[in-house]
Design a protein around this motif. Sequence first.
Motif, short mmCIF file in Angstrom:
data_model
loop_
_atom_site.label_atom_id
_atom_site.label_comp_id
_atom_site.label_asym_id
_atom_site.label_seq_id
_atom_site.Cartn_x
_atom_site.Cartn_y
_atom_site.Cartn_z
N VAL A 138 0.85 -1.20 0.00
CA VAL A 138 0.00 0.00 0.00
C VAL A 138 0.88 1.24 0.00
O VAL A 138 0.66 2.18 -0.77
N GLY A 139 1.89 1.25 0.87
CA GLY A 139 2.81 2.38 0.92
C GLY A 139 3.58 2.56 -0.38
O GLY A 139 3.86 3.69 -0.80
N THR A 140 3.89 1.46 -1.03
CA THR A 140 4.60 1.53 -2.31
C THR A 140 3.75 2.22 -3.36
O THR A 140 4.23 3.09 -4.09
N GLU A 141 2.49 1.83 -3.46
CA GLU A 141 1.58 2.46 -4.43
C GLU A 141 1.39 3.94 -4.11
O GLU A 141 1.37 4.78 -5.02
N GLU A 142 1.26 4.26 -2.84
CA GLU A 142 1.09 5.66 -2.44
C GLU A 142 2.33 6.47 -2.79
O GLU A 142 2.23 7.62 -3.22
N ASN A 143 3.49 5.88 -2.61
CA ASN A 143 4.75 6.55 -2.93
C ASN A 143 4.85 6.82 -4.43
O ASN A 143 5.22 7.93 -4.85
N THR A 144 4.52 5.84 -5.23
CA THR A 144 4.57 5.99 -6.68
C THR A 144 3.61 7.08 -7.15
O THR A 144 3.97 7.94 -7.97
N ARG A 145 2.39 7.07 -6.61
CA ARG A 145 1.40 8.09 -6.99
C ARG A 145 1.80 9.45 -6.45
O ARG A 145 1.65 10.47 -7.12
N GLY A 146 2.29 9.48 -5.21
CA GLY A 146 2.64 10.75 -4.58
C GLY A 146 3.71 11.51 -5.34
O GLY A 146 3.70 12.75 -5.38
N PHE A 147 4.64 10.78 -5.94
CA PHE A 147 5.70 11.41 -6.72
C PHE A 147 5.43 11.34 -8.22
O PHE A 147 6.33 11.57 -9.02
N LYS A 148 4.19 11.01 -8.55
CA LYS A 148 3.67 11.05 -9.93
C LYS A 148 4.44 10.17 -10.91
O LYS A 148 4.42 10.41 -12.11
N ASN A 150 3.57 7.22 -11.46
CA ASN A 150 2.55 6.39 -12.10
C ASN A 150 2.06 6.99 -13.41
O ASN A 150 1.55 6.28 -14.28
N VAL A 151 2.23 8.30 -13.58
CA VAL A 151 1.78 8.96 -14.81
C VAL A 151 2.97 9.51 -15.61
O VAL A 151 2.77 10.18 -16.63
N LEU A 152 4.17 9.24 -15.16
CA LEU A 152 5.36 9.75 -15.83
C LEU A 152 5.71 8.88 -17.03
O LEU A 152 5.81 7.65 -16.90
N ALA A 153 5.89 9.50 -18.17
CA ALA A 153 6.21 8.75 -19.38
C ALA A 153 7.58 8.11 -19.28
O ALA A 153 8.55 8.78 -18.88
N PRO A 154 7.70 6.84 -19.63
CA PRO A 154 9.02 6.19 -19.65
C PRO A 154 9.90 6.84 -20.71
O PRO A 154 9.41 7.41 -21.68
N TYR A 213 13.63 7.98 -17.47
CA TYR A 213 12.84 7.26 -16.47
C TYR A 213 12.63 5.82 -16.90
O TYR A 213 12.10 5.55 -17.97
N TYR A 214 13.06 4.89 -16.05
CA TYR A 214 12.86 3.46 -16.26
C TYR A 214 11.73 3.02 -15.33
O TYR A 214 11.93 2.96 -14.11
N PRO A 215 10.54 2.74 -15.84
CA PRO A 215 9.35 2.55 -15.00
C PRO A 215 9.23 1.18 -14.35
O PRO A 215 8.23 0.48 -14.52
N GLU A 216 10.24 0.80 -13.62
CA GLU A 216 10.21 -0.47 -12.91
C GLU A 216 10.77 -0.25 -11.51
O GLU A 216 11.64 0.59 -11.31
N ARG A 217 10.26 -1.00 -10.54
CA ARG A 217 10.74 -0.87 -9.16
C ARG A 217 11.97 -1.74 -8.98
O ARG A 217 11.89 -2.95 -8.86
N LEU A 218 13.12 -1.07 -8.95
CA LEU A 218 14.40 -1.78 -8.89
C LEU A 218 15.11 -1.59 -7.56
O LEU A 218 16.20 -2.14 -7.36
N THR A 219 14.53 -0.79 -6.65
CA THR A 219 15.18 -0.52 -5.36
C THR A 219 14.15 -0.63 -4.24
O THR A 219 12.94 -0.63 -4.48
N ARG A 220 14.67 -0.68 -3.02
CA ARG A 220 13.80 -0.82 -1.84
C ARG A 220 14.17 0.24 -0.81
O ARG A 220 15.25 0.19 -0.22
N TYR A 221 13.26 1.20 -0.65
CA TYR A 221 13.47 2.31 0.28
C TYR A 221 12.83 1.94 1.62
O TYR A 221 11.64 1.66 1.70
N ARG A 222 13.64 1.98 2.67
CA ARG A 222 13.16 1.56 3.98
C ARG A 222 12.58 2.75 4.75
O ARG A 222 13.27 3.73 5.03
N ALA A 223 11.31 2.65 5.08
CA ALA A 223 10.63 3.67 5.89
C ALA A 223 10.52 3.16 7.32
O ALA A 223 9.85 2.17 7.59
N HIS A 224 11.24 3.80 8.24
CA HIS A 224 11.20 3.40 9.64
C HIS A 224 11.36 4.64 10.50
O HIS A 224 11.51 5.75 10.00
#
Length: 330
Positions: A138-148, A150-154, A213-224
Motif C-alpha cells: 500500500v505504501g509503495t503504491e502511495e509513494n509511486t502516486r505521490g511522486f507522480k 505512475n503517470v510519468l512517461a518512460p 525514467y525506467y518505470p520499474e521498481r528496482l530498489t527498496r526504500y526503507r521507511a522506519h
Amino acid sequence: MSINFKSAAPLVSVIIPTYNRPEYLKQAIASAVNQTYKQIEIIVSDNCSDENPQAIIDSFKDVRIRFIRHPENIGMLANQMNAFKMARGKYVASLHDDDMWNEDFLAKLVPILEANSNLVLAFCDQYIIDGNGNINYVGTEENTRGFKRNVLAPGIHQDFAKIGLIDKSIPTAASCLIRNHVINWDSIPQEVGGMWDLYLTYLCCISGYSAYYYPERLTRYRAHEQTDTMLSGSKNATAKIRKAQSEIFCYKIFMEDFRLQEFHKYFQGKYSDAHTTLGIGLLRNKQITAARPYLWQALKQQKLNLRTLAALIFSFTLQLLANQLVGVSE
C-alpha cells in the motif's frame, strides 16, 4: 574479485554513507555486492559510528569495497559528499545504509546512460519496505502516486525541472544513476543539509543534459522511525528546524535562478511554508523570540495562511504565559 579498469564496461561508484546502523548496513552492502553488473567500486563511509563496522566490511571479502571511517562525526552531509568526491567511476549512485537494491538495478540503468551521452541521469521507481525488510504494498503504491511516477512517461525527458523540483519524481538519493563528471561535488554548499538530494537534482536539471525514467521498481526504500522523512514529519522539533532551514536555503536559490522563472510562484510558496515550519519548530523548542520573525516573514509573503497566523498568535500567548510565570516566581 577485482576491479578491471581496462574493462569495456564502465566503472560505477556505489556510495554508502553510514552511521549506527550495522544490521541494515550489512544488507545494503550485500545488495551492492550481489549486483549482476560487476564493474563497481563500493565506497562505505562511516561517520564515526559507536561500533566500528570494519568487521562487517571484512565479512564480505570483496576487494571492490573501499572503507573509510572518520575519527569523529563530521555531519551527515560532509560524510555523504566526501564519499562522492572519492568516486572514480564514470557513474555514481547513492545507496542509503538502510536501503537495498534489486540485483539488476545497475544492469538495467547503466546501458541506458551508455547508449545516450546526452543523459545526466537515469532513475527508476522503488518499493517501500518496513524496518524488517517487508514490502509495504500500500505504501509503495502511495509513494509511486505521490511522486507522480505512475503517470510519468518512460524514456527521455529533455527538460525535467518540473519532474525533478516540483513533482520530485526523481529519487536522486536512492534510485538513481548519475553521470559523475557532470556534477561538481564541491558546488553543493553545506547549508543544503538534508535537502542535498533535491539540490543535486537541481544541479542535474540546470546541467543542459536530459534524464531517463525506467518505470520499474528496482530498489527498496526503507521507511522506519529513524529516517529523516519520518523525523521531520513528526513532532521532533529539532528535525523540523533542521529541515526548514535547509528548505529556506534551497528554495531561495531556486527562486533566484532565471532558468526556473516559470516555477517562481511554486518556489515562493515552498519558501514561505518553510518559514512557518521553522517558526513552529522554534516555538516547540520554546525559542519564542527567535520564532516570531520567521512567522512574520511568512505572513508577508502569503495572502492569508491560517497555520502561520495561528502560530504567530500562539507565540504571543506563550510569551504572555511566560511573563506571568516570571511574575509569580518573583
